[in-house]
Enzyme design. Structure first.
Site, PDB file in Angstrom:
ATOM      1  N   ASN A 137       3.912   7.194  -5.938  1.00 30.64           N
ATOM      2  CA  ASN A 137       2.631   7.179  -6.309  1.00 30.64           C
ATOM      3  C   ASN A 137       2.356   8.800  -6.955  1.00 30.64           C
ATOM      4  O   ASN A 137       2.251   9.367  -5.676  1.00 30.64           O
ATOM      5  CB  ASN A 137       1.712   6.740  -5.578  1.00 30.64           C
ATOM      6  CG  ASN A 137       0.060   6.662  -5.923  1.00 30.64           C
ATOM      7  OD1 ASN A 137      -0.040   7.335  -7.109  1.00 30.64           O
ATOM      8  ND2 ASN A 137      -0.553   5.621  -5.238  1.00 30.64           N
TER       9      ASN A 137
ATOM     10  N   ASN B 206     -13.640   3.844  -5.412  1.00 31.02           N
ATOM     11  CA  ASN B 206     -13.171   3.911  -4.018  1.00 31.02           C
ATOM     12  C   ASN B 206     -12.677   5.393  -3.672  1.00 31.02           C
ATOM     13  O   ASN B 206     -12.449   6.135  -4.478  1.00 31.02           O
ATOM     14  CB  ASN B 206     -11.948   2.954  -3.849  1.00 31.02           C
ATOM     15  CG  ASN B 206     -10.502   3.641  -4.389  1.00 31.02           C
ATOM     16  OD1 ASN B 206      -9.874   4.428  -3.572  1.00 31.02           O
ATOM     17  ND2 ASN B 206     -10.081   3.490  -5.492  1.00 31.02           N
TER      18      ASN B 206
ATOM     19  N   GLY C 230      -5.026  -2.321 -14.391  1.00 36.06           N
ATOM     20  CA  GLY C 230      -6.406  -1.823 -14.663  1.00 36.06           C
ATOM     21  C   GLY C 230      -7.284  -2.759 -15.522  1.00 36.06           C
ATOM     22  O   GLY C 230      -6.980  -3.219 -16.669  1.00 36.06           O
ATOM     23  N   GLY C 231      -8.210  -3.211 -14.969  1.00 34.44           N
ATOM     24  CA  GLY C 231      -9.294  -3.897 -15.737  1.00 34.44           C
ATOM     25  C   GLY C 231      -9.244  -5.176 -15.795  1.00 34.44           C
ATOM     26  O   GLY C 231      -9.850  -5.862 -16.748  1.00 34.44           O
TER      27      GLY C 231
ATOM     28  N   ASN D 101      -3.437   4.065 -12.589  1.00 35.91           N
ATOM     29  CA  ASN D 101      -3.879   4.388 -11.278  1.00 35.91           C
ATOM     30  C   ASN D 101      -5.870   4.266 -11.658  1.00 35.91           C
ATOM     31  O   ASN D 101      -6.015   4.331 -12.891  1.00 35.91           O
ATOM     32  CB  ASN D 101      -3.764   5.486 -10.573  1.00 35.91           C
ATOM     33  CG  ASN D 101      -3.929   5.406  -9.186  1.00 35.91           C
ATOM     34  OD1 ASN D 101      -4.802   4.751  -8.589  1.00 35.91           O
ATOM     35  ND2 ASN D 101      -2.952   5.854  -8.068  1.00 35.91           N
TER      36      ASN D 101
ATOM     37  N   GLY E  65      -8.536   7.269   0.398  1.00 34.13           N
ATOM     38  CA  GLY E  65      -7.960   8.248   1.281  1.00 34.13           C
ATOM     39  C   GLY E  65      -6.479   8.006   1.770  1.00 34.13           C
ATOM     40  O   GLY E  65      -6.318   8.570   2.967  1.00 34.13           O
TER      41      GLY E  65
ATOM     42  N   LYS F  22       0.756  -1.126  -0.069  1.00 39.18           N
ATOM     43  CA  LYS F  22       0.008   0.081   0.081  1.00 39.18           C
ATOM     44  C   LYS F  22       0.811   1.388   0.173  1.00 39.18           C
ATOM     45  O   LYS F  22       1.993   1.284   0.825  1.00 39.18           O
ATOM     46  CB  LYS F  22      -0.922  -0.173   1.249  1.00 39.18           C
ATOM     47  CG  LYS F  22      -1.576   1.192   1.525  1.00 39.18           C
ATOM     48  CD  LYS F  22      -2.772   1.354   0.365  1.00 39.18           C
ATOM     49  CE  LYS F  22      -3.467   2.813   0.710  1.00 39.18           C
ATOM     50  NZ  LYS F  22      -4.513   3.099  -0.647  1.00 39.18           N
TER      51      LYS F  22
ATOM     52  N   CYS G 233      -2.601   9.748  -6.536  1.00 41.39           N
ATOM     53  CA  CYS G 233      -3.585   9.394  -5.927  1.00 41.39           C
ATOM     54  C   CYS G 233      -4.846  10.324  -5.831  1.00 41.39           C
ATOM     55  O   CYS G 233      -4.634  11.539  -6.054  1.00 41.39           O
ATOM     56  CB  CYS G 233      -3.251   9.227  -4.222  1.00 41.39           C
ATOM     57  SG  CYS G 233      -4.873   8.835  -3.292  1.00 41.39           S
TER      58      CYS G 233
HETATM   59  O1  ERO Z   1      -7.731   6.412  -2.166  1.00 36.80           O
HETATM   60  C1  ERO Z   1      -6.640   5.706  -1.821  1.00 36.80           C
HETATM   61  O2  ERO Z   1      -6.154   5.445  -1.102  1.00 36.80           O
HETATM   62  C2  ERO Z   1      -6.283   5.557  -3.431  1.00 36.80           C
HETATM   63  N1  ERO Z   1      -7.254   5.050  -4.205  1.00 36.80           N
HETATM   64  C3  ERO Z   1      -6.549   4.856  -5.706  1.00 36.80           C
HETATM   65  O3  ERO Z   1      -7.521   4.500  -6.372  1.00 36.80           O
HETATM   66  N2  ERO Z   1      -5.566   5.001  -6.133  1.00 36.80           N
HETATM   67  C4  ERO Z   1      -4.490   5.467  -5.059  1.00 36.80           C
HETATM   68  O4  ERO Z   1      -3.374   5.843  -5.548  1.00 36.80           O
HETATM   69  C5  ERO Z   1      -4.840   5.643  -3.536  1.00 36.80           C
HETATM   70  C6  ERO Z   1      -4.020   6.219  -2.825  1.00 36.80           C
HETATM   71  C7  ERO Z   1      -2.935   6.513  -2.870  1.00 36.80           C
END
Ligand code: ERO
Length: 311
Positions: free
Chosen positions: A127, A72, A249-250, A193, A75, A48, A130
Site C-alpha cells: 500500500n 475515513n 472505488g465507488g 485508494n 489511521g 487490512k 494511505c
Molecule cells: O486510515 C486507514 O487505515 C486507511 N484508510 C484508507 O482510506 N486507505 C488506506 O490505505 C488506509 C490505511 C492504509
C-alpha cells in the site's frame, strides 16, 4: 441458455467471481477474515494493510457514513504483520491478497525482506497510498520516491507483488506513475485508494465529522466512482499487459462492476458499500452483473473487459 461465467484469474488461481473486498473493510480481525472466507460470490479477499508493529489507529470518530459515500481517518489500525502472515499461511481457505503498508521506506524493506524469507508464496500488495497517517505523505504521489522504493524492493523480492495506488487527477501524472511502474515485474496495481484529505461539514453542529487531522480524511463510495473509473482506464491504457489492474472505488451495483471491467479492471473491489450493506452485497452484485451480461449477450468477463468505446 448458456450459463454466464463470472470466473476470473488471480495470478494463476481461478476465482469464481471477480469481486473482492477493499482492504480495510471487514478484514482486520480473524473473525472478519473468516467471514470473508465464507462469503459467497466474493472471489478473493484482501487483508487490512499490515504494518511491522500492530497499531491502534487514530482516535474515534474515524469513520463517517455520508449519503453518497464515506469519509475515513482510520489511521491504519491493524493486528501487525505477524498476525496477517500467520493467517495467510495457516488459516486461509479462500485466495487472499496480503496487504502490507509501511510508515517509512526502511520499514517497507524490512517487512518485504521478512516476507521474502518466509514460506508465503501468495500475492502481496504494497500500500503506497494511505492518506491518514499523521505527518506522513502518500508515497505514490512522489514519483521519484516510489521509483526508489520499488527499485530497492525488486533488488531482492521475487514473489508476486502489486501496489495500491492513490487516485491521480492529471494525465501527465498517469504517464509518470505508469513509466515508473512499467520498470518493475509487478503482478498488479490496485486503483484507487480513497481520495485523500476530503472534508465533511456537519452544518447543524458546525464541525467536522472525524477526529484526527482536523477532520481531513479519505473519501470513498459513489462520489469517487468517476475518479476510480478514470484511474482504471488511464492505467490500463499505459501499463504493460503483464500488470493486472484491480479496480476499486465507488461500486454499489452490478452496473458499476460492469463499468470497471469495461475500463479494464481484471478484478473489482468493494469498500464503502460493504460498510453500508454488509457482506450480502456480493450475491446482489453478482446477480446484477449476470443480468446485464445476459441482456447484452456476454458469457464471460473477457467478452467486454477493456472494451470501452470512445466517441
Ligand atoms: O486510515 C486507514 O487505515 C486507511 N484508510 C484508507 O482510506 N486507505 C488506506 O490505505 C488506509 C490505511 C492504509
Amino acid at each position: 441458455m448458456t450459463e454466464i461465467d463470472l470466473s476470473a484469474d488471480l495470478f494463476g488461481q481461478t476465482l469464481t467471481s471477480p469481486l473482492l473486498n477493499a482492504s480495510g473493510v471487514h478484514c482486520q480481525t480473524k473473525e472478519e477474515l473468516n467471514d470473508l472466507a465464507n462469503t459467497s460470490n466474493l472471489g478473493a479477499m484482501v487483508t487490512k494493510s499490515a504494518t511491522l508493529q500492530a497499531r491502534e489507529g487514530n482516535p474515534n470518530p474515524r469513520y463517517y457514513d455520508l449519503e453518497n459515500g464515506s469519509i475515513n481517518s482510520m489511521g491504519l489500525p491493524n493486528l501487525g504483520y505477524d498476525f496477517y502472515l500467520d493467517y495467510v499461511l495457516q488459516e486461509q481457505t479462500k485466495p487472499t491478497i496480503l496487504s502490507v503498508a509501511a510508515l517509512s521506506a526502511a520499514d517497507a524493506i524490512t517487512l518485504l525482506k521478512d516476507l521474502q524469507a518466509s514460506d508465503y508464496q501468495g500475492p502481496t500488495e504494497l500500500n503506497l497510498s494511505c492518506p491518514n497517517i499523521v505527518g506522513e505523505p502518500q508515497l505514490a504521489y512522489d514519483f521519484e520516491a516510489t521509483d526508489r522504493v520499488l527499485s530497492e524492493v525488486f533488488s531482492f523480492y521475487t514473489k508476486p507483488l502489486g501496489v495500491k495506488l492513490p487516485p491521480y487527477f492529471d494525465l501527465v501524472h498517469f504517464d509518470k506513475i505508469a513509466a515508473v511502474l512499467n520498470k518493475y515485474p509487478l503482478t498488479h496495481v490496485n486503483t484507487i485508494n480513497s481520495i485523500g484529505n476530503g472534508l465533511w461539514v456537519d452544518v447543524d453542529q458546525e464541525q467536522v465529522v472525524t477526529k484526527a487531522k482536523g477532520g481531513f480524511g479519505g473519501l470513498g463510495g459513489t462520489m469517487v466512482l468517476p475518479t476510480a473509473l478514470a484511474n482504471v482506464r488511464a492505467l490500463r491504457q499505459r501499463l504493460n499487459d503483464s500488470i493486472k489492474v484491480l479496480g476499486t472505488g465507488g461500486v454499489t451495483s452490478g452496473a458499476d462492476v460492469f463499468a470497471h471491467t469495461l475500463c479494464g479492471a481484471d478484478l473489482v473491489s468493494v469498500g464503502t458499500q460493504v460498510m453500508k450493506e454488509g457482506l450480502g452485497i456480493y450475491d446482489r452484485l453478482a446477480e446484477e452483473l449476470k443480468a446485464i451480461m445476459a441482456e447484452k449477450g456476454y458469457q464471460s468477463l473477457a467478452d467486454f473487459r477493456g472494451k470501452l468505446k470512445e466517441l
